[in-house]
Design a protein around this motif. Structure first.
Motif, PDB file in Angstrom:
ATOM      1  N   UNK A 112     -24.774  -7.100  94.053  1.00  0.00           N
ATOM      2  CA  UNK A 112     -24.578  -8.419  93.453  1.00  0.00           C
ATOM      3  C   UNK A 112     -25.836  -9.278  93.559  1.00  0.00           C
ATOM      4  N   UNK A 113     -26.569  -9.108  94.648  1.00  0.00           N
ATOM      5  CA  UNK A 113     -27.762  -9.928  94.881  1.00  0.00           C
ATOM      6  C   UNK A 113     -29.021  -9.334  94.268  1.00  0.00           C
ATOM      7  N   UNK A 114     -28.902  -8.147  93.658  1.00  0.00           N
ATOM      8  CA  UNK A 114     -30.032  -7.569  92.940  1.00  0.00           C
ATOM      9  C   UNK A 114     -31.002  -6.757  93.776  1.00  0.00           C
ATOM     10  N   UNK A 115     -30.664  -6.475  95.031  1.00  0.00           N
ATOM     11  CA  UNK A 115     -31.546  -5.642  95.853  1.00  0.00           C
ATOM     12  C   UNK A 115     -31.460  -4.169  95.436  1.00  0.00           C
ATOM     13  N   UNK A 116     -30.297  -3.758  94.928  1.00  0.00           N
ATOM     14  CA  UNK A 116     -30.155  -2.419  94.353  1.00  0.00           C
ATOM     15  C   UNK A 116     -29.707  -2.583  92.909  1.00  0.00           C
ATOM     16  N   UNK A 117     -30.078  -1.631  92.071  1.00  0.00           N
ATOM     17  CA  UNK A 117     -29.755  -1.719  90.643  1.00  0.00           C
ATOM     18  C   UNK A 117     -28.395  -1.133  90.305  1.00  0.00           C
ATOM     19  N   UNK A 118     -28.015  -0.070  91.013  1.00  0.00           N
ATOM     20  CA  UNK A 118     -26.743   0.615  90.753  1.00  0.00           C
ATOM     21  C   UNK A 118     -26.115   0.992  92.083  1.00  0.00           C
TER      22      UNK A 118
END
Length: 350
Positions: A112-118
């Motif tokens: 959700x916070x964008x540290x991982x893409x999937x």
């Protein structure tokens, strides 16, 4: 994100007493995969070191306590806990279920916070994850709450895709759950996913009947005639290429499924039994309809073989590859939607 950047793949470790740790290790033992993605395993360094020793793996982990420390080209382990964990392969354990949820919650937060893409989820035990704080039948229902959109269980393998009108619903309750609103919502979700996630411009969708022989004109139930057929007709009139209902007993054996981009089954086993039979352990469970990409292997914890080193990692590996491809497809779709001139220039080059 540019095409040259690695896709960051978040991995929830699942049930520690199952085969999750083993299939994760086997997937990333081939270092070539690190040219395409950067894995982040949400667990603990101690747990992953235990797996590494037990399964005699040569993977070197990059242990991190902060997601800003994710290193490309390495197998990262984000430490979700410092507690000692007693792993007993093949045993159902409530404490182990709690660790599975810690991993899932941390991985979802990072997504959700964008540290991982999937997000790729290793298998959980749907029984031992239950608690006062976590009352979901499984991953899909939890992620439907945490992420935006209308979730749908979408089983995929190459060009073979099966969605469900109802998923984890007792058979006795299936018919009552299939309403015109649900049918429209699920078909729309599949339709949009085929366009955005699989680059199919005019999807063809088949829908399987609720009753045997789609009710035989009311002899074996009225739901197909009263609910399903009128709703499909309405959807077809809107311009979507939707067909059915088809009798499920002969649909797959006749190879009719090959004529469609997706098949929507009325209930869980009607769709998953033929899918798992035909995908030969290579299938992937994709949660379509959400604003983030999540996949998982098409199998469970496999307690009976856990810890023995014989688990097949192919479904999990396919889940990783599928998540990356869907992410790329979706990114391309969003770019083209935002910039129609780019789409036009591509057409001219053809």
């Amino acid at each position: 994100m540019t095409e040259t950047e690695n896709i960051v793949v978040g991995i929830s470790i699942g049930d520690l007493n199952g085969i999750g740790g083993e299939i994760v290790l086997k997937t990333f033992e081939d270092a070539r995969i690190l040219d395409f993605c950067t894995p982040v395993i949400f667990a603990s360094f101690k747990v992953m070191t235990f797996y590494k020793t037990h399964f005699k793996s040569e993977i070197n982990f990059n242990s991190i306590k902060d997601l800003d420390q994710i290193a490309a080209g390495k197998v990262n382990v984000f430490n979700c806990w410092n507690d000692p964990v007693k792993i007993e392969f093949g045993k159902e354990d409530l404490n182990i279920g709690a660790f599975a949820i810690k991993s899932l919650e941390a991985a979802t937060k990072a997504l959700k916070e964008g540290f991982v893409n999937v997000l790729v989820t290793a298998p959980i035990n749907k029984h031992n994850i239950q608690s006062e704080a976590f009352k979901f039948p499984g991953h899909t229902d939890y992620l439907a709450q945490e992420l935006e959109g209308e979730s749908l269980m979408f089983m995929i393998h190459n060009g073979f895709r099966v969605g469900l009108l109802t998923d984890h619903v007792p058979v006795k309750d299936v018919a009552s759950h299939i309403t015109p609103k649900r049918i429209e919502q699920k078909i729309n979700t599949v339709y949009e996913s085929l366009k955005k996630d699989f680059k199919i411009q005019k999807p063809k969708i088949a829908v399987l009947g609720i009753n045997p022989h789609t009710g035989d004109n009311g002899v074996i139930g009225h739901e197909d005639d009263v609910v399903l057929r009128p709703t499909l007709q309405k959807i077809k009139e809107s311009g979507k290429l939707v067909y059915g209902p088809y009798a499920a007993d002969s649909f797959f054996g006749s190879n009719n499924y090959k004529n469609f981009d997706a098949i929507i089954a009325s209930y869980h086993d009607q769709g998953l039994i033929p899918f798992k039979t035909l995908s030969f352990g290579q299938g992937v469970n994709y949660t379509a309809g959400l604003n983030k990409v999540r996949t998982s292997p098409d199998h469970g914890t496999a307690y009976e073989i856990a810890g023995k080193g014989v688990a097949d990692e192919n479904s999990f590996k396919e889940a990783v590859y599928s998540a990356m491809q869907i992410f790329k497809n979706r990114t391309d779709y969003e770019e083209l939607t935002a910039n129609p001139l780019k789409k036009a220039s591509r057409s001219e080059r053809r």
